[in-house]
Scaffold this active site. Structure first.
Site, PDB file in Angstrom:
ATOM      1  N   GLU A  50       0.668  -1.188   0.006  1.00 34.29           N
ATOM      2  CA  GLU A  50       0.095  -0.072  -0.125  1.00 34.29           C
ATOM      3  C   GLU A  50       0.866   1.420  -0.102  1.00 34.29           C
ATOM      4  OE1 GLU A  50      -3.135  -0.082  -0.656  1.00 34.29           O
ATOM      5  OE2 GLU A  50      -3.088  -2.383  -0.657  1.00 34.29           O
ATOM      6  N   TRP A  57     -20.489  13.580 -18.666  1.00 36.50           N
ATOM      7  CA  TRP A  57     -20.871  13.730 -17.632  1.00 36.50           C
ATOM      8  C   TRP A  57     -21.920  14.676 -17.330  1.00 36.50           C
ATOM      9  CZ3 TRP A  57     -17.956  10.650 -14.719  1.00 36.50           C
ATOM     10  CH2 TRP A  57     -16.693  10.257 -15.163  1.00 36.50           C
ATOM     11  N   TRP A 100      -8.805   9.000  -7.565  1.00 39.48           N
ATOM     12  CA  TRP A 100     -10.171   9.366  -8.143  1.00 39.48           C
ATOM     13  C   TRP A 100     -10.243   8.888  -9.773  1.00 39.48           C
ATOM     14  CZ3 TRP A 100     -14.754  11.051  -6.745  1.00 39.48           C
ATOM     15  CH2 TRP A 100     -14.889  11.708  -5.527  1.00 39.48           C
TER      16      TRP A 100
HETATM   17  P1  FAD Z   1      -2.925   2.472   5.272  1.00 37.86           P
HETATM   18  O1  FAD Z   1      -3.795   1.466   4.957  1.00 37.86           O
HETATM   19  O2  FAD Z   1      -2.297   2.319   6.604  1.00 37.86           O
HETATM   20  O3  FAD Z   1      -1.589   2.504   4.302  1.00 37.86           O
HETATM   21  C1  FAD Z   1      -0.445   3.069   4.621  1.00 37.86           C
HETATM   22  C2  FAD Z   1       0.026   4.254   3.620  1.00 37.86           C
HETATM   23  O4  FAD Z   1      -0.096   3.406   2.241  1.00 37.86           O
HETATM   24  C3  FAD Z   1      -1.065   5.090   3.319  1.00 37.86           C
HETATM   25  O5  FAD Z   1      -0.708   6.314   4.599  1.00 37.86           O
HETATM   26  C4  FAD Z   1      -0.725   5.944   2.267  1.00 37.86           C
HETATM   27  O6  FAD Z   1       0.413   6.951   2.187  1.00 37.86           O
HETATM   28  C5  FAD Z   1      -0.210   4.594   1.281  1.00 37.86           C
HETATM   29  N1  FAD Z   1      -1.616   4.197   0.747  1.00 37.86           N
HETATM   30  C6  FAD Z   1      -2.567   3.302   0.975  1.00 37.86           C
HETATM   31  N2  FAD Z   1      -3.517   3.522   0.168  1.00 37.86           N
HETATM   32  C7  FAD Z   1      -3.105   4.128  -0.974  1.00 37.86           C
HETATM   33  C8  FAD Z   1      -3.717   4.204  -2.371  1.00 37.86           C
HETATM   34  N3  FAD Z   1      -4.665   3.539  -2.646  1.00 37.86           N
HETATM   35  N4  FAD Z   1      -2.990   5.221  -2.892  1.00 37.86           N
HETATM   36  C9  FAD Z   1      -1.915   5.755  -2.587  1.00 37.86           C
HETATM   37  N5  FAD Z   1      -1.234   5.650  -1.281  1.00 37.86           N
HETATM   38  C10 FAD Z   1      -1.844   4.764  -0.655  1.00 37.86           C
HETATM   39  N6  FAD Z   1      -4.442   8.830   0.028  1.00 37.86           N
HETATM   40  C11 FAD Z   1      -3.286   9.935   0.289  1.00 37.86           C
HETATM   41  O7  FAD Z   1      -2.428   9.887   0.918  1.00 37.86           O
HETATM   42  N7  FAD Z   1      -4.124  11.193  -0.061  1.00 37.86           N
HETATM   43  C12 FAD Z   1      -5.139  11.680  -0.867  1.00 37.86           C
HETATM   44  O8  FAD Z   1      -5.247  12.593  -1.284  1.00 37.86           O
HETATM   45  C13 FAD Z   1      -5.847  10.239  -0.976  1.00 37.86           C
HETATM   46  N8  FAD Z   1      -6.968  10.372  -1.729  1.00 37.86           N
HETATM   47  C14 FAD Z   1      -7.924   9.569  -2.246  1.00 37.86           C
HETATM   48  C15 FAD Z   1      -8.943   9.528  -2.960  1.00 37.86           C
HETATM   49  C16 FAD Z   1      -9.807   8.629  -3.332  1.00 37.86           C
HETATM   50  C17 FAD Z   1     -10.960   8.615  -4.036  1.00 37.86           C
HETATM   51  C18 FAD Z   1      -9.289   7.273  -2.943  1.00 37.86           C
HETATM   52  C19 FAD Z   1     -10.363   6.076  -3.177  1.00 37.86           C
HETATM   53  C20 FAD Z   1      -8.158   7.212  -2.122  1.00 37.86           C
HETATM   54  C21 FAD Z   1      -7.535   8.150  -1.717  1.00 37.86           C
HETATM   55  N9  FAD Z   1      -6.270   8.054  -1.178  1.00 37.86           N
HETATM   56  C22 FAD Z   1      -5.492   9.122  -0.681  1.00 37.86           C
HETATM   57  C23 FAD Z   1      -5.838   6.614  -0.673  1.00 37.86           C
HETATM   58  C24 FAD Z   1      -6.062   5.819   0.751  1.00 37.86           C
HETATM   59  O9  FAD Z   1      -7.541   5.891   0.794  1.00 37.86           O
HETATM   60  C25 FAD Z   1      -5.463   6.570   1.841  1.00 37.86           C
HETATM   61  O10 FAD Z   1      -4.018   6.635   1.324  1.00 37.86           O
HETATM   62  C26 FAD Z   1      -5.677   5.644   3.033  1.00 37.86           C
HETATM   63  O11 FAD Z   1      -7.183   5.717   3.379  1.00 37.86           O
HETATM   64  C27 FAD Z   1      -4.923   6.372   4.067  1.00 37.86           C
HETATM   65  O12 FAD Z   1      -5.075   5.860   5.319  1.00 37.86           O
HETATM   66  P2  FAD Z   1      -3.870   5.036   6.055  1.00 37.86           P
HETATM   67  O13 FAD Z   1      -2.873   5.923   6.433  1.00 37.86           O
HETATM   68  O14 FAD Z   1      -4.454   4.510   7.525  1.00 37.86           O
HETATM   69  O15 FAD Z   1      -3.594   3.921   5.045  1.00 37.86           O
END
Ligand code: FAD
Length: 461
Positions: free
Chosen positions: A281, A312, A389
């Site tokens: 992740e 859209w 997105w």
């Molecule tokens: P954990 O599950 O603990 O993951 C650890 C780290 O991995 C996160 O802190 C993050 O840096 C990275 N990570 C995890 N999933 C993703 C992913 N899908 N894409 C990129 N990095 C990821 N994440 C952001 O950091 N900033 C945003 O602006 C952002 N916008 C999002 C918008 C949408 C529509 C969606 C579906 C997801 C988005 N995410 C974004 C990805 C993800 O939702 C978050 O990184 C995650 O929820 C953060 O929670 P966590 O730190 O507990 O994640």
């Protein structure tokens, strides 16, 4: 190298608001002479996206914490405001600085600014050096066999892992040789915090911005969350994820520190079993930055250009407001949008659901949702926000296919079966006050698929 080792060194901090694992800071100390740490609030350089409101809140507290951490080590954090290409040379002149060091950033407009400054300052005789600190793998160092950028996550991450273990993180310096009396702005005068109204109560309750807060989160996650991560990460009611995203966004923790913490050999066997998934992740963050590096207008342009013709719909203001403020009558969507509004964060599974609902059930352009997230998320990230997105919309790199429309009711049954998460944010859920859905899920899904067919078949051409 022209500056004498006694001339001041400026460390220009940007998305690396930490004293540990900060290569630019350590190199400045090694150089000898006083070190001035600068943070510039740059709202003037063309193309740099202004921070959203929740990010401004975070930045305020992060800078306050960093200022204290630096002062405790004998240094000072200098705050200035303005375009970097004017302000940085101005400070160099004021101080008679001999070197400027920074950790690299990877957005398009930022790289233009940094490259211009690097050559201008070098031409003026300064030592200018930049370092890798915010990404495990810099985008230009990983390519496909044919030498092209990766567009698909799995081979990208495999190629990153094949490069070997990331370097060890660097210790925080015990002391920073400061320079007294450098004038700078008062943080309070930047007005980064909301005042009328002060909507940040929920953010204050949910978060402790700053480097110490980041490491507390990481420790708590490694001891309590990691062992159930692979399964729990999809269940918004269980708090099984790390919540490190805003800390990574502002560089209060580095991916090198996170990586190394999972390799220390002191994890329980159950936690060990989840490390690969967790780091993958973190790999998605790297992937999104890799995409942004090669595609700098990711928040404005469809990565897959066939989506430029997507029909859209323009949402009416009440529909858009219902989505933004969690009043759509679809419980998981509403709970997610309320979590976002209250805490500046939303669980990943729910982010996917609310985004799919906006883009597919309401047929609203993903850019509308991306902008709202940009303003309201504390982890709003230039690469990961538009990248995700577009992933949900189907227009992105390695995206979910457009025809896979999340059903928010089934998603809730599967991932929040007891309703804990939904009830946490929707106290009125089981009462008459809760509204009917603003859209028929089945009919709107069928309509989205028709719109997608139109693009896929190229009827518009
Ligand atoms: P954990 O599950 O603990 O993951 C650890 C780290 O991995 C996160 O802190 C993050 O840096 C990275 N990570 C995890 N999933 C993703 C992913 N899908 N894409 C990129 N990095 C990821 N994440 C952001 O950091 N900033 C945003 O602006 C952002 N916008 C999002 C918008 C949408 C529509 C969606 C579906 C997801 C988005 N995410 C974004 C990805 C993800 O939702 C978050 O990184 C995650 O929820 C953060 O929670 P966590 O730190 O507990 O994640």
């Amino acid at each position: 190298m022209t500056g004498t080792s006694e001339s001041p060194t400026i460390v220009w901090l940007r998305d690396d608001l930490r004293v540990a694992d900060n290569p630019a800071l350590l190199a400045a100390i090694d150089r000898g002479g006083p070190v001035v740490l600068l943070y510039l609030l740059d709202e003037a350089s063309p193309g740099i996206r202004p921070l959203g409101a929740a990010s401004r809140w975070w930045l305020h507290h992060s800078l306050a914490a960093l200022g204290t951490d630096i002062a405790e080590r004998g240094g000072a954090l200098v705050l200035r405001r303005g375009g970097a290409e004017t302000e940085l040379p101005r400070l160099v002149d004021e101080l008679g600085a001999g070197a400027v060091l920074w950790n690299r950033r990877y957005g398009g407009p930022q790289r233009r600014v940094d490259a211009a400054l690097k050559s201008a300052l070098r031409e003026a005789g300064l030592e200018v050096r930049s370092f890798q600190s915010n990404l495990l793998v810099e985008p230009w160092t990983v390519t496909t066999g044919e030498g092209n950028p990766f567009r698909v996550f799995t081979p990208f991450w495999r190629a990153c892992l094949a490069k070997g273990a990331p370097r060890e993180p660097l210790e925080a310096p015990a002391s920073i040789p400061g320079l007294a009396g450098v004038p700078g702005d008062e943080l309070e005068h930047w007005a980064l915090l909301p005042t009328s109204p002060d909507w940040a109560g929920g953010l204050r309750e949910a978060w402790t911005p700053g480097e110490a807060g980041a490491h507390d989160r990481l420790e708590a996650f490694v001891t309590d969350g990691l062992e159930n991560y692979a399964k729990g990460r999809d269940e918004p009611g269980t708090d099984s994820t790390s919540r490190l995203s805003p800390y990574l966004r502002f560089g209060e923790i580095s991916p090198f520190q996170i990586w190394q913490r999972t390799q220390r050999g002191d994890l329980s066997p159950a936690a060990e079993g989840n490390v690969v998934k967790f780091l993958s992740e973190v790999g998605w963050r790297e992937f999104n930055w890799n995409i942004l590096f090669h595609f700098p207008d990711l928040h404005e342009r469809n990565f897959r250009s066939e989506f430029d013709a997507f029909p859209w719909e323009t949402p009416t203001p009440p529909v858009l407001e219902a989505w933004r403020h969690g009043r759509t009558g679809v419980p998981l969507v509403d709970a997610g949008m309320r979590e976002l509004w209250q805490t500046g964060y939303m669980h990943n599974r729910v982010r996917m659901v609310v985004a799919s609902f906006l883009v597919k059930n309401l047929l609203v352009d993903w850019r509308v949702g991306e902008k709202w997230f940009w303003d309201t998320l504390v982890d709003a990230d230039e690469a990961s926000n538009p990248g995700n997105w577009q992933w949900v919309a189907g227009s992105g790199a390695d995206a979910a296919p457009y025809f896979r429309v999340f059903n928010p009711v089934l998603q809730a049954d599967k991932f929040d079966s007891r309703g804990d998460y939904q009830r946490r944010y929707l106290p009125e859920l089981d009462t008459d006050a809760y509204p009917d859905p603003i859209v028929d899920l089945k009919a709107s899904r069928a309509e989205a698929l028709r719109a997608y067919e139109y693009v896929r078949r190229g009827d518009h051409r």
